[in-house]
Design a protein around this motif. Structure first.
Motif, PDB file in Angstrom:
ATOM      1  N   VAL A  15       1.348  -1.136   0.089  1.00 34.53           N
ATOM      2  CA  VAL A  15       0.006   0.096   0.041  1.00 34.53           C
ATOM      3  C   VAL A  15       1.152   1.133   0.338  1.00 34.53           C
ATOM      4  O   VAL A  15       1.344   1.698   0.994  1.00 34.53           O
ATOM      5  N   SER A  16       1.065   2.269  -1.144  1.00 34.65           N
ATOM      6  CA  SER A  16       1.881   3.044  -1.019  1.00 34.65           C
ATOM      7  C   SER A  16       0.755   4.190  -1.764  1.00 34.65           C
ATOM      8  O   SER A  16      -0.085   4.169  -2.721  1.00 34.65           O
ATOM      9  N   ILE A  17       0.442   4.953  -0.950  1.00 39.01           N
ATOM     10  CA  ILE A  17      -0.122   6.512  -0.743  1.00 39.01           C
ATOM     11  C   ILE A  17       0.944   7.779  -1.659  1.00 39.01           C
ATOM     12  O   ILE A  17       1.358   8.605  -0.225  1.00 39.01           O
ATOM     13  N   TYR A  25       5.987   7.119  11.519  1.00 32.70           N
ATOM     14  CA  TYR A  25       4.100   6.872  11.468  1.00 32.70           C
ATOM     15  C   TYR A  25       4.120   8.348  11.675  1.00 32.70           C
ATOM     16  O   TYR A  25       3.859   9.033  12.719  1.00 32.70           O
ATOM     17  N   ILE A  26       3.029   8.717  10.247  1.00 33.29           N
ATOM     18  CA  ILE A  26       2.671  10.543  10.937  1.00 33.29           C
ATOM     19  C   ILE A  26       1.244  10.655  11.342  1.00 33.29           C
ATOM     20  O   ILE A  26       0.484  11.026  12.549  1.00 33.29           O
ATOM     21  N   TYR A  27       0.210   9.188  10.239  1.00 28.91           N
ATOM     22  CA  TYR A  27      -1.249   9.457  10.622  1.00 28.91           C
ATOM     23  C   TYR A  27      -1.567   7.671  10.381  1.00 28.91           C
ATOM     24  O   TYR A  27      -0.989   6.948  10.366  1.00 28.91           O
ATOM     25  N   ARG A  28      -3.135   7.734  11.231  1.00 30.65           N
ATOM     26  CA  ARG A  28      -3.632   6.532  10.838  1.00 30.65           C
ATOM     27  C   ARG A  28      -5.349   6.717  10.513  1.00 30.65           C
ATOM     28  O   ARG A  28      -5.601   7.763  10.649  1.00 30.65           O
ATOM     29  N   TYR A  29      -5.455   5.935   9.290  1.00 34.37           N
ATOM     30  CA  TYR A  29      -7.492   5.690   9.651  1.00 34.37           C
ATOM     31  C   TYR A  29      -7.909   5.939  10.543  1.00 34.37           C
ATOM     32  O   TYR A  29      -7.563   5.018  11.587  1.00 34.37           O
ATOM     33  N   GLY A  30      -8.789   6.197  10.857  1.00 32.96           N
ATOM     34  CA  GLY A  30      -9.230   6.791  11.817  1.00 32.96           C
ATOM     35  C   GLY A  30     -10.792   4.882  11.933  1.00 32.96           C
ATOM     36  O   GLY A  30     -11.167   5.101  13.700  1.00 32.96           O
ATOM     37  N   ILE A  31     -11.350   5.115  11.181  1.00 29.69           N
ATOM     38  CA  ILE A  31     -12.259   2.893  10.708  1.00 29.69           C
ATOM     39  C   ILE A  31     -11.119   2.066  10.973  1.00 29.69           C
ATOM     40  O   ILE A  31     -10.685   1.342  11.960  1.00 29.69           O
ATOM     41  N   SER A  32     -10.267   1.963  10.294  1.00 28.93           N
ATOM     42  CA  SER A  32      -9.280   0.698   9.956  1.00 28.93           C
ATOM     43  C   SER A  32      -8.051   0.536  11.141  1.00 28.93           C
ATOM     44  O   SER A  32      -7.365  -0.166  11.280  1.00 28.93           O
ATOM     45  N   ILE A  64      -0.351   4.726   8.408  1.00 28.87           N
ATOM     46  CA  ILE A  64       0.254   5.595   7.302  1.00 28.87           C
ATOM     47  C   ILE A  64       1.615   6.470   7.784  1.00 28.87           C
ATOM     48  O   ILE A  64       1.872   6.840   8.369  1.00 28.87           O
ATOM     49  N   GLY A  65       2.660   5.768   6.962  1.00 32.23           N
ATOM     50  CA  GLY A  65       4.256   6.784   7.580  1.00 32.23           C
ATOM     51  C   GLY A  65       4.562   7.003   6.241  1.00 32.23           C
ATOM     52  O   GLY A  65       4.386   6.742   5.241  1.00 32.23           O
ATOM     53  N   SER A  66       5.614   7.292   6.603  1.00 31.64           N
ATOM     54  CA  SER A  66       7.153   7.806   5.460  1.00 31.64           C
ATOM     55  C   SER A  66       8.266   7.683   5.520  1.00 31.64           C
ATOM     56  O   SER A  66       8.672   8.624   6.456  1.00 31.64           O
ATOM     57  N   ARG A  67       9.055   7.430   4.685  1.00 34.01           N
ATOM     58  CA  ARG A  67      10.647   7.514   4.641  1.00 34.01           C
ATOM     59  C   ARG A  67      11.225   8.902   4.788  1.00 34.01           C
ATOM     60  O   ARG A  67      12.506   8.987   5.008  1.00 34.01           O
ATOM     61  N   GLY A  68      10.848   9.220   3.555  1.00 41.35           N
ATOM     62  CA  GLY A  68      10.745  10.769   3.521  1.00 41.35           C
ATOM     63  C   GLY A  68      10.185  11.539   4.176  1.00 41.35           C
ATOM     64  O   GLY A  68      11.772  12.547   4.640  1.00 41.35           O
ATOM     65  N   TYR A  69       9.367  11.828   4.763  1.00 51.33           N
ATOM     66  CA  TYR A  69       8.970  12.578   6.137  1.00 51.33           C
ATOM     67  C   TYR A  69      10.193  12.345   7.204  1.00 51.33           C
ATOM     68  O   TYR A  69      10.156  13.010   7.919  1.00 51.33           O
TER      69      TYR A  69
END
Length: 487
Positions: A229-231, A447-454, A458-463
């Motif tokens: 999963v990439s966003i 990891y920066i944030y997470r989906y509210g329901i599941s 969500i994280g990032s090596r770049g950030y």
């Protein structure tokens, strides 16, 4: 493990570091057994010249119920088969290069004088990679005895300062002893991990971090904590841009009015994901469109408040979702434009969150360090006296409480930056952050944030890399400032 910059000496255990044992022995004595024989008192007495090799072999034969000839034959096989570890030799040469040739490369070797002379004359090893090799027969003491290091340090001609020295070895006893003198110990349990640690020690973390970001420019997408999963979303791209100031690193297309978390359709959620105040606030602060555009959006945001004056997360009025971090980021936008006084309820709410540590397990969408970092970011956006009087002292108390807690790369970087913003030099979290830099120069995913329901993270090596760079720079600035003030 604490990594500092400026180590001057690197001591490598020559045995099993620059030379490799044969995988097996064609004798009744296997490699494991022979290794155990080589750490006996008899073998050390032979190494130090106190007894002959024949006497040593006879003692070992008696002790281990093997004939002396078999033991001697096994050792001869090892001695004949030993070859340099080419990867280690290459790494040592790399260390010299990365330090501009200033690092001293030293060897430590448990070995008898005859065997050492044999290795020096027969092994295909470039011994010139060492500035010196300290041997057990020369020092009359064997690793891991602390006396070995004491005698190395006492050598006036070398002036080895243990606090400026890195010891690299395969034996945990040797590494622990080295650490007891204040050396930085690197255990060679896994070569790739050891190489990563050594590169982190000798390399400039900021320079290497920037090399990673530039090498991956335009591809610094977010990833989920599940495979595949990439966003490529807007919020993370804006965060990278804000942290680095480099537009070439990110993929962004500025919308005519509202920002959406996603670039296009929602991923693993509603395809028609609603535009949100959080990403919009970040986009307006980061890209700085005309004041009239910002004022128009802020006016609309003021119509999307609860009765307590808290901003909703989405512009869609049918989704009355709240999140404390969204509140902080909307406040940031308003204070950036001198309109923070229009959200008194939001400011009071943020203070109550700090007072009562309501963020301690994170929020619906964000992790706890995100909340504290965004509060610090809010304070840096404005010199408004009321804002600072309301939050600054309380934030200082709260960030100090979390120093040293477990965390991923982004959590640690957030804590270092938030602490620096309120004058607290967070050395402990920096010590844990630096080893997370990978061989490619980027930091491990945070990891920066997470989906509210599941709850999908969500994280990032770049950030993570961008924030690690910022953390290093902010802490360095604070060190310099406090150094000046101390004088």
């Amino acid at each position: 493990m604490f990594l500092k910059r400026g180590y001057t000496d690197f001591v490598f255990d020559v045995s099993d570091v620059l030379i490799t044992w044969p995988s097996d022995l064609t004798s009744p004595i296997d490699r494991k057994a022979l290794r155990s024989y080589l750490v006996t008192r008899s073998w050390f007495q032979y190494e130090s010249g106190k007894i002959s090799k024949d006497q040593c072999l006879q003692d070992l034969a008696t002790k281990f119920s093997h004939d002396a000839g078999s033991i001697d034959n096994a050792w001869r096989q090892v001695a004949a088969a030993l070859r340099p570890n080419e990867e280690m030799v290459a790494l040592i040469k790399e260390i010299r290069q990365m330090t501009g040739g200033t690092a001293r490369i030293l060897g430590a070797f448990n070995v008898s004088k005859p065997d050492y002379e044999f290795f020096r004359s027969r092994l295909d090893v470039d011994w010139t990679i060492f500035d010196a090799v300290f041997t057990s027969h020369e020092l009359d003491i064997r690793l891991p005895n602390p006396g070995f290091f004491k005698r190395v340090i006492a050598k006036e001609e070398w002036k080895v300062n243990p606090h400026d020295t890195v010891f690299v070895g395969h034996d945990s006893d040797d590494v622990v002893t080295a650490r007891s003198f204040g050396m930085h110990g690197v255990l060679l349990a896994d070569f790739k991990e050891a190489r990563r640690e050594l590169r982190n020690i000798v390399g400039d973390p900021v320079k290497r971090g920037w090399e990673y970001l530039r090498a991956n420019a335009g591809r610094l997408a977010c990833e989920a904590d599940r495979p595949g999963v990439s966003i490529m979303e807007n919020f993370g791209q804006l965060l990278i841009l804000e942290a680095t100031g480099d537009r070439s690193l990110v993929q962004l297309m500025e919308p005519p009015r509202y920002w959406n978390y996603f670039q296009g359709k929602g991923i693993l959620t509603h395809e028609n994901f609603p535009d949100d105040l959080d990403t919009t606030s970040l986009g307006l602060v980061t890209l700085k469109p005309p004041k009239e555009h910002c004022d128009s959006l802020m006016d609309e945001m003021l119509t999307l408040l609860t009765e307590d004056g808290l901003p909703y997360t989405y512009f869609d009025r049918d989704i009355p979702r709240l999140d404390p971090v969204v509140t902080v980021n909307v406040l940031h936008l308003f204070y950036t434009h001198g309109r923070g006084h229009e959200l008194p309820g939001a400011l009071a709410f943020v203070r109550s969150l700090l007072e009562n540590r309501a963020y301690i397990d994170g929020t619906r969408y964000y992790f706890r360090e995100c909340f504290l970092f965004f509060v610090a970011r809010l304070l840096q956006a404005s010199d408004d006296r009321h804002l600072h009087d309301t939050l600054e002292d309380l934030l200082r108390e709260r960030v100090k409480e979390l120093i040293g807690a477990l965390g991923d790369a982004i959590a640690l970087a957030f804590r270092v930056v938030a602490c620096a913003s309120v004058g607290v030099p967070n050395e402990i979290d920096m010590r844990n952050l630096l080893p997370m830099q990978c061989e490619d120069g980027g930091w491990e995913i945070g990891y920066i944030y997470r989906y509210g329901i599941s709850g999908m993270k969500i994280g990032s090596r770049g950030y993570a890399t961008a924030m690690a760079i910022k953390a290093i720079e902010e802490l360095d600035k604070l060190r310099a400032k406090q150094g000046v003030e101390d004088r």
